[in-house]
Design a protein around this motif. Structure first.
Motif, PDB file in Angstrom:
ATOM      1  N   ALA A  54      59.396 -46.607 120.335  1.00  0.00           N
ATOM      2  CA  ALA A  54      59.109 -46.421 121.767  1.00  0.00           C
ATOM      3  C   ALA A  54      60.204 -45.544 122.345  1.00  0.00           C
ATOM      4  CB  ALA A  54      59.068 -47.771 122.477  1.00  0.00           C
ATOM      5  N   ILE A  57      58.829 -39.105 116.095  1.00  0.00           N
ATOM      6  CA  ILE A  57      57.772 -40.117 116.192  1.00  0.00           C
ATOM      7  C   ILE A  57      56.819 -40.007 115.004  1.00  0.00           C
ATOM      8  CG2 ILE A  57      55.754 -40.843 117.534  1.00  0.00           C
ATOM      9  CD1 ILE A  57      57.359 -40.043 120.049  1.00  0.00           C
ATOM     10  N   ALA A 109      55.980 -42.776 112.093  1.00  0.00           N
ATOM     11  CA  ALA A 109      54.581 -43.145 111.815  1.00  0.00           C
ATOM     12  C   ALA A 109      54.290 -43.052 110.321  1.00  0.00           C
ATOM     13  CB  ALA A 109      53.637 -42.237 112.607  1.00  0.00           C
ATOM     14  N   ASP A 167      57.423 -51.645 112.874  1.00  0.00           N
ATOM     15  CA  ASP A 167      56.245 -51.837 113.714  1.00  0.00           C
ATOM     16  C   ASP A 167      55.933 -50.635 114.599  1.00  0.00           C
ATOM     17  OD1 ASP A 167      54.225 -53.830 114.954  1.00  0.00           O
ATOM     18  OD2 ASP A 167      55.316 -53.047 116.691  1.00  0.00           O
ATOM     19  N   ARG A 168      56.948 -50.068 115.262  1.00  0.00           N
ATOM     20  CA  ARG A 168      56.689 -48.963 116.192  1.00  0.00           C
ATOM     21  C   ARG A 168      58.001 -48.322 116.626  1.00  0.00           C
ATOM     22  NH1 ARG A 168      54.554 -52.725 121.122  1.00  0.00           N
ATOM     23  NH2 ARG A 168      53.900 -53.968 119.328  1.00  0.00           N
ATOM     24  N   ILE A 218      55.762 -46.082 108.565  1.00  0.00           N
ATOM     25  CA  ILE A 218      54.936 -47.271 108.771  1.00  0.00           C
ATOM     26  C   ILE A 218      53.701 -47.239 107.886  1.00  0.00           C
ATOM     27  CG2 ILE A 218      53.504 -48.494 110.467  1.00  0.00           C
ATOM     28  CD1 ILE A 218      55.504 -47.571 112.617  1.00  0.00           C
ATOM     29  N   GLU A 246      55.859 -61.009 120.063  1.00  0.00           N
ATOM     30  CA  GLU A 246      55.316 -59.711 120.486  1.00  0.00           C
ATOM     31  C   GLU A 246      55.034 -59.682 121.980  1.00  0.00           C
ATOM     32  OE1 GLU A 246      52.109 -56.391 118.902  1.00  0.00           O
ATOM     33  OE2 GLU A 246      51.825 -58.503 118.389  1.00  0.00           O
TER      34      GLU A 246
END
Length: 333
Positions: free
Chosen positions: A279, A256, A260, A276-277, A263, A322
């Motif tokens: 999960a 993770i 990050a 974007d992310r 990004i 989104e």
């Protein structure tokens, strides 16, 4: 009163000449024509650029235009399944809407210069260049002669020498525009051009070969399929980084953190997609985590890469926006 002959000659020189004795504007030199063509190309002034092309090239463009018209059935333009992707592509090829291509009738009634501007990528790419705002400079120029074989002539003969010139323009960022010209009578005309970037190229040679099917590849001009391909490639790269970080200590937290950093460090300007992310922990066997890419163009879907930490199981998916993404995340937890 008598007027001296020299005075009469001066007065005659100041009078406008009739059609039979009209003074001709001096022919422009090759360097002038090259500069005018480069400025017209970058400005998206397709009429001015088309006027610099040789008659032979203009004839080839006219033939390609006719081929495009023969391939379009007017009734198909009313079919959403056919017309939807077509007009999306036309919007990318004419980002400033200079040609007003929102209706099928307008596409059918294009003039040759307008067809060139659209199908060659001139309007789309020149718009991207102007957005960058970089100055162009002529960095090379040569004038001389070239050999050309006459069409239909035997290999051994039918050749002629033609006055020729080549000009090269460039920006500090490394973009280059090359123009090749020949002289027709006293006028210089453009025979070909090629705009080259680090990974992309737009050229008249390729356009004349492929016609209306010419696939313009340039940042900011790619159609939706290309943008999606770029988004999926971005997700694959992020996944590899995440798995490398994870496998060092079997730590999802490390993975993770790695995503990050990607990004945070990414340059998303004009990018078709941005990371974007990430999960995790969906609890579904086989697909327990996802990476998400956000579209750079409104209307494109959000892309998802579902994967498992300890196997090769992975799957691409998409959502419209989104809000739909967040609803999916809630349902999966």
């Amino acid at each position: 009163m008598r007027i001296a002959l020299p005075t009469i000659l001066v007065m005659l020189a100041l009078l406008p000449l009739g059609p039979s004795g009209a003074q001709q504007a001096p022919a422009k030199g090759a360097a002038e024509v090259a500069t005018a063509a480069q400025e017209a190309w970058r400005a998206g002034d397709y009429e001015a650029f088309y006027a610099t092309l040789s008659p032979g090239v203009q004839g080839q463009i006219a033939e390609l235009h006719r081929e495009m018209l023969r391939s379009i059935r007017p009734e198909s333009l009313k079919n959403e399944e056919f017309a939807g992707p077509l007009f999306e592509r036309l919007a990318l090829l004419d980002p400033e809407n200079k040609l007003k291509l929102s209706q099928g009738e307008r596409l059918i009634n294009l003039r040759d210069a307008e067809f060139l501007a659209m199908a060659s990528g001139m309007l789309a790419v020149s718009y991207q260049l102007r957005r960058q705002g970089e100055a162009w400079r002529m960095i090379d120029f040569a004038e001389g002669w070239r050999t050309q074989r006459l069409r239909g002539a035997a290999e051994e003969g039918g050749k002629m020498m033609l006055p020729a010139a080549r000009a090269q323009f460039a920006t500090l960022a490394g973009l280059q525009l090359e123009l090749e010209m020949s002289r027709l009578g006293t006028d210089w005309r453009v025979e070909t051009f090629a705009l080259k970037g680090p990974h992309h190229q737009v050229s008249l040679v390729a356009f004349l070969k492929e016609g209306a099917y010419y696939d313009v590849r340039w940042p900011g001009v790619a159609p939706r399929e290309d943008r999606r391909e770029a988004g999926e490639a971005l997700l694959k790269q992020a996944l590899e980084k995440a798995l490398v970080a994870y496998k060092k200590r079997q730590s999802k937290g490390d993975a993770i953190d790695a995503v990050a950093r990607l990004i945070e460090q990414a340059d998303t300007k004009d990018a078709p997609y941005s990371l974007d992310r990430i999960a995790t922990d969906f609890g579904r066997k086989g697909l327990v985590a996802m990476l998400v890419a956000k579209p750079g163009i409104e209307g494109d879907p959000w892309l998802i890469l579902l994967f498992d930490w300890d196997s090769e199981v992975r799957q691409f998916a998409e959502v419209k926006n989104e809000e739909e993404l967040n609803n999916r995340l809630k349902r999966r937890r």
